[in-house]
Design a protein around this motif. Structure first.
Motif, short mmCIF file in Angstrom:
data_model
loop_
_atom_site.label_atom_id
_atom_site.label_comp_id
_atom_site.label_asym_id
_atom_site.label_seq_id
_atom_site.Cartn_x
_atom_site.Cartn_y
_atom_site.Cartn_z
N PRO A 47 0.83 -1.21 0.00
CA PRO A 47 0.00 0.00 0.00
C PRO A 47 0.86 1.26 0.00
O PRO A 47 2.03 1.23 0.39
CB PRO A 47 -0.80 -0.11 1.29
N ALA A 49 2.49 4.73 1.00
CA ALA A 49 2.98 5.23 2.29
C ALA A 49 2.20 6.47 2.71
O ALA A 49 1.69 7.22 1.88
CB ALA A 49 4.46 5.57 2.17
N PHE A 50 2.10 6.65 4.04
CA PHE A 50 1.54 7.90 4.57
C PHE A 50 2.67 8.93 4.58
O PHE A 50 3.73 8.69 5.14
CB PHE A 50 1.05 7.71 6.02
N GLY A 61 -4.60 7.34 9.78
CA GLY A 61 -4.87 5.94 9.47
C GLY A 61 -6.34 5.74 9.17
O GLY A 61 -7.08 6.70 9.02
N PRO A 62 -6.82 4.56 9.07
CA PRO A 62 -6.06 3.33 9.33
C PRO A 62 -5.16 2.96 8.15
O PRO A 62 -5.41 3.32 7.02
CB PRO A 62 -7.16 2.28 9.51
N PHE A 63 -4.12 2.25 8.46
CA PHE A 63 -3.17 1.73 7.50
C PHE A 63 -3.21 0.21 7.61
O PHE A 63 -3.01 -0.33 8.69
CB PHE A 63 -1.76 2.24 7.81
N GLU A 64 -3.52 -0.47 6.53
CA GLU A 64 -3.56 -1.93 6.53
C GLU A 64 -2.39 -2.46 5.73
O GLU A 64 -2.37 -2.32 4.51
CB GLU A 64 -4.88 -2.43 5.96
N PRO A 65 -1.39 -3.06 6.39
CA PRO A 65 -0.22 -3.56 5.67
C PRO A 65 -0.58 -4.77 4.82
O PRO A 65 -1.55 -5.47 5.09
CB PRO A 65 0.76 -3.94 6.79
N VAL A 71 6.99 -3.74 7.23
CA VAL A 71 6.49 -2.39 7.46
C VAL A 71 7.62 -1.56 8.04
O VAL A 71 8.26 -1.95 9.01
CB VAL A 71 5.28 -2.40 8.43
N CYS A 73 8.76 2.30 9.52
CA CYS A 73 8.27 3.56 10.07
C CYS A 73 9.45 4.52 10.12
O CYS A 73 10.43 4.26 10.81
CB CYS A 73 7.69 3.34 11.47
N ARG A 87 -1.18 0.77 17.40
CA ARG A 87 -1.83 -0.18 16.50
C ARG A 87 -3.26 -0.38 16.97
O ARG A 87 -3.60 -0.07 18.11
CB ARG A 87 -1.10 -1.50 16.49
#
Length: 104
Positions: A47, A49-50, A61-65, A71, A73, A87
């Motif tokens: 997905p 990146a933020f 978010g939400p961020f779903e890997p 992942v 950061c 999380r």
């Protein structure tokens, strides 16, 4: 095998090797055509990146890997304050500290 291979001198024996995997009951099951070695699906596309900036406290978010994808950061730039990465398993309703091997 329909006919076993003959055993030849000087050994008088032939080593046999079989691979086993854990079955649904937790027992060893020999790998065969009926029960092949398990494989895993290739990870999905990673997905996006933020990326962004903020000057106030915010939740992103939400961020779903993707399944089986690493992942990362990364925090960069000049800032004052603190950062807490959290999380959630319910879409952000409940936040828990992000841990690695049980440590924050």
């Amino acid at each position: 095998m329909s006919q076993p291979p003959p055993i030849q001198a000087p050994g008088g024996f032939a080593p046999v090797v079989a691979f086993g995997i854990e079955d649904e009951d937790g027992n060893c099951s020999v790998v065969s055509g009926i029960r092949p070695l398990p494989t895993r699906v290739a990870p999905a596309d990673v997905p996006a990146a933020f990326v962004g900036t903020t000057s106030i406290s915010t939740i992103v978010g939400p961020f779903e890997p993707a399944l089986n994808a690493v992942v990362y950061c990364t925090l960069s730039g000049d800032f004052e304050g603190s950062v807490q990465v959290a999380r959630s398993t319910d879409g952000g309703e409940t936040l828990h500290p992000l841990t690695v091997a049980g440590s924050p």
